[in-house]
Design an enzyme around this catalytic site. Structure first.
Site, PDB file in Angstrom:
ATOM      1  N   TYR A 135       6.819  13.456 -58.921  1.00 27.16           N
ATOM      2  CA  TYR A 135       5.662  14.356 -59.335  1.00 27.16           C
ATOM      3  C   TYR A 135       5.756  15.603 -58.985  1.00 27.16           C
ATOM      4  CZ  TYR A 135       3.415   9.705 -59.778  1.00 27.16           C
ATOM      5  OH  TYR A 135       3.016   8.288 -60.226  1.00 27.16           O
ATOM      6  N   PRO A 156      -2.535   8.933 -65.731  1.00 24.61           N
ATOM      7  CA  PRO A 156      -2.987   7.736 -66.488  1.00 24.61           C
ATOM      8  C   PRO A 156      -4.441   7.838 -66.461  1.00 24.61           C
ATOM      9  CG  PRO A 156      -2.424   7.228 -64.074  1.00 24.61           C
ATOM     10  CD  PRO A 156      -2.172   8.660 -64.083  1.00 24.61           C
ATOM     11  N   HIS A 169      -1.991  11.492 -60.517  1.00 25.15           N
ATOM     12  CA  HIS A 169      -1.122  10.354 -60.168  1.00 25.15           C
ATOM     13  C   HIS A 169      -0.537  10.458 -58.674  1.00 25.15           C
ATOM     14  CE1 HIS A 169       0.218   6.325 -60.322  1.00 25.15           C
ATOM     15  NE2 HIS A 169       0.804   6.264 -61.514  1.00 25.15           N
ATOM     16  N   SER A 213       5.168  -2.251 -56.627  1.00 23.86           N
ATOM     17  CA  SER A 213       4.739  -1.412 -54.873  1.00 23.86           C
ATOM     18  C   SER A 213       5.363  -1.889 -53.685  1.00 23.86           C
ATOM     19  CB  SER A 213       3.196  -2.148 -55.088  1.00 23.86           C
ATOM     20  OG  SER A 213       2.547  -1.636 -53.753  1.00 23.86           O
ATOM     21  N   SER A 267       4.405  -1.013 -67.055  1.00 24.31           N
ATOM     22  CA  SER A 267       3.553  -1.441 -65.954  1.00 24.31           C
ATOM     23  C   SER A 267       2.308  -2.305 -65.927  1.00 24.31           C
ATOM     24  CB  SER A 267       2.973   0.047 -65.283  1.00 24.31           C
ATOM     25  OG  SER A 267       2.454  -0.404 -63.906  1.00 24.31           O
ATOM     26  N   GLN A 268       2.364  -3.291 -65.387  1.00 25.48           N
ATOM     27  CA  GLN A 268       1.390  -4.093 -65.459  1.00 25.48           C
ATOM     28  C   GLN A 268       0.194  -3.643 -64.478  1.00 25.48           C
ATOM     29  OE1 GLN A 268       0.708  -8.741 -64.666  1.00 25.48           O
ATOM     30  NE2 GLN A 268       1.525  -7.890 -63.063  1.00 25.48           N
TER      31      GLN A 268
END
Length: 612
Positions: free
Chosen positions: A59, A72, A299, A420, A520-521
């Site tokens: 980032y 997002p 984010h 994660s 990504s889920q």
């Protein structure tokens, strides 16, 4: 593992070169061992050895604008507002819900998350939640800074910033130690809407500057800060609890795709893009007069699960408020009889600032025109059918994404799926490299060998791909992925002022970090979905939300790339999911995957204390 992940994604000649470089790097007594030893020493001195490296690489070093490229959005269900009162009452309820959630965080009353699926019951680090209302991303010319706003000197913020018609207003939500109730919030919002309508008082849309590249915005901020009025206004925004953006109607058809575009970039300068301030992590809550509502977040302080949990709390709170008039356990504050009018933030705009605004507008409009987004709901089946096959829904969908991309472009590319690492203190994410050799064999069988290969063999290859994906997921969520480790080795060499090791200048390493598929889920338990943009110019963003009987996909790409098209990819996903279903119905004898199904995503969320 790195070599295994990349062998089928580069040419044979390039792989031979890479293999020699890696073997030299990993040789006994070689450079890799030296750097590894330094990483082990760093581990002993820090809570999480990779956190700072990862945050900067992912980032803070990124110079691209935040809208589309980084931030997002979560899109709420479409609201039907009959008049302005409905619209403002919804906003007042939302602000009350935010304050309720913040109170839970301040009291550390959130129940700890626990992992599900593989290693079920493991407590997960909750640190990200406590950055929701206490951090701010400060732009820098070379690198941004994530500022923690907890201070023993400065008082806790007691105001929300309301954006309306590209103007910013200070709404005090705590007066004389008493939190405003929904009725008072509604009254204050009515005043703000009336103040914003006064064209004689209207100021330039300063928020547009935060849509620019990070270096450009950092330089513009330095110019703005020269004036004391501007400094005061910036301070109020940077220290607020959150922003609520009261958007104008867009006059567009109220589709999921159009709502998602409003959340991601505001629709352009002629719509609501100036009605934002992108640096504030939590959260730009958007309430559109036309019913487009949701939240866009910066984010860097937290992952999607935090955004989901906060959003679900708010929607459940507001639903309860709408049904009963008062959420359970809420002690309603008495109305504050004397409410002073909210304050408009003032800006002194020199000709130099006006020029910077014009430049920001041009770049924003280009970004808005370039984003190609398709929100697509696959309705034939959902995760229940996949579970009946004894497969991980996440692994199944990841393999489907590989097949859809291959059918579109006849190649396999490096793929990012976030995993994660919250089993570890201050854990964020590592990468599940979904473009496995097993997935490659399956997609070739389903495409090039469509008629020649027996379906029973295709089914075997599907199971191999599912198992490979599930096994890599377990490695990534338990700290055994390769991306963070390679990042750590690269960054520790930089700290030691070494010349960058050849393994990190090699073309294969560059290819390995160019994620044409960024996936990504983001599952939810209430009706909403997440979306984001691609991470490379020739890439796709693919966010998905598996529900029991359907799957929501948000596919994004850039129009100026001739290789990509979001609609084409969405159609390919439809065909692929039907083909995979047919294959499973005919030839799958349901069996347990080699690793427990639930490790994907919902199990990717450790109690502070363990180290990666």
């Amino acid at each position: 593992m790195y070599l295994k992940c990349m062998k089928h994604l580069v040419t044979e000649e390039q792989f031979r070169k890479t293999k020699a470089i890696v073997e030299k790097f990993a040789a006994s007594g070689g450079l890799g061992e030296i750097l590894q030893q330094r990483l082990l020493e760093r581990r002993e001195k820090t809570k999480n050895w990779v956190y700072d490296y990862w945050l900067e690489d992912m980032y803070l070093n990124n110079r691209l604008p935040l809208p589309v490229n980084s931030s997002p959005a979560m899109v709420f269900p479409h609201q039907k507002f009959h008049n302005q009162s409905d619209y403002l009452r919804f906003a007042a309820h939302l602000i009350s819900g935010v304050l309720d959630y913040k109170a839970l965080l301040d009291a550390h009353a959130l129940p700890p998350d626990c992992a599900r699926g593989q290693l079920a019951g493991t407590p997960l680090c909750m640190e990200q939640y406590y950055k929701l209302f206490s951090s701010y991303r400060l732009p820098g010319c070379k690198k941004d800074t994530l500022v923690a706003q907890k201070s023993s000197i400065m008082p806790e913020p007691e105001h929300v910033i309301i954006a309306c018609k590209n103007q910013f207003f200070v709404l005090d939500v705590v007066i004389n130690f008493r939190r405003l109730n929904e009725s008072d919030l509604f009254t204050q919002l009515e005043k703000i809407v009336k103040m914003a309508a006064n064209e004689q008082e209207r100021l330039p849309p300063i928020g547009l500057l935060t849509t620019d590249g990070r270096t450009e915005w950092a330089k513009a901020r330095e110019v703005i800060m020269k004036d004391s009025t501007n400094r005061d206004s910036l301070d109020m925004i940077e220290r607020c609890i959150c922003l609520v953006c009261l958007d104008e109607p867009t006059m567009l058809e109220p589709t999921d795709t159009n709502h998602a575009l409003q959340m991601l970039h505001g629709g352009g300068v002629d719509k609501n893009s100036g009605n934002r301030w992108y640096d504030k992590p939590i959260l730009k809550f958007i309430v559109g007069m036309d019913g487009a509502c949701g939240v866009v977040c910066e984010h860097s302080p937290f992952e999607g699960i935090v955004l989901v949990q906060c959003s679900e709390h708010l929607l459940k709170y507001m639903n309860e408020l709408a049904v009963t008039g008062s959420p359970a356990k809420l002690v309603r504050a008495a109305s504050v009889s004397e409410l002073s009018a909210p304050r408009r933030l003032r800006w002194k705009c020199s000709p130099e600032i006006q020029g910077l605004l014009a430049s920001s507008v041009d770049k924003l409009q280009s970004l808005v025109r370039n984003l190609d987004l398709n929100v697509y709901k696959f309705k034939v089946y959902g995760k229940e059918f996949i579970k009946e096959q004894k497969m991980s829904p996440d692994a199944y969908i990841q393999v489907a994404l590989q097949l859809a991309f291959y059918r579109c472009q006849r190649r396999q590319v490096c793929t990012y799926e976030s995993a994660s690492t919250r089993r570890f203190q201050d854990g964020r994410v590592d990468n599940i490299r979904s473009a496995t050799i097993e997935a490659f064999e399956f997609v070739k069988a389903m495409t090039e060998g469509k008629s020649s290969l027996p379906d029973s063999e295709k089914m075997q290859k599907l199971w191999s791909a599912i198992n490979a994906q599930t096994n890599y997921t377990v490695l990534a969520i338990t700290g055994m992925g390769i991306d963070n480790h390679l990042l750590g080795l690269r960054e520790i060499a930089l700290e030691m002022k070494m010349e960058k090791p050849e393994i990190f200048t090699d073309e294969t390493y560059m290819i390995s970090n160019h994620f044409i598929l960024s996936t990504s889920q983001v599952p939810t338990t209430v009706e909403m979905f997440c979306c984001y943009g691609p991470v490379v110019p020739n890439g796709y963003g693919a966010c998905y939300n598996p529900q029991s009987d359907h799957i929501i996909f948000c596919i994004s790409s850039f129009r100026n790339c001739k290789e990509s098209c979001s609609t084409t990819f969405a159609k390919a996903m439809e065909e692929v999911l039907l083909d995979m279903r047919d294959l499973c119905i005919k030839f799958n004898t349901p069996k347990k995957a080699s690793v427990s199904e639930g490790t994907a995503k919902q199990g990717k969320q450790g109690k502070p204390g363990s180290k990666p």
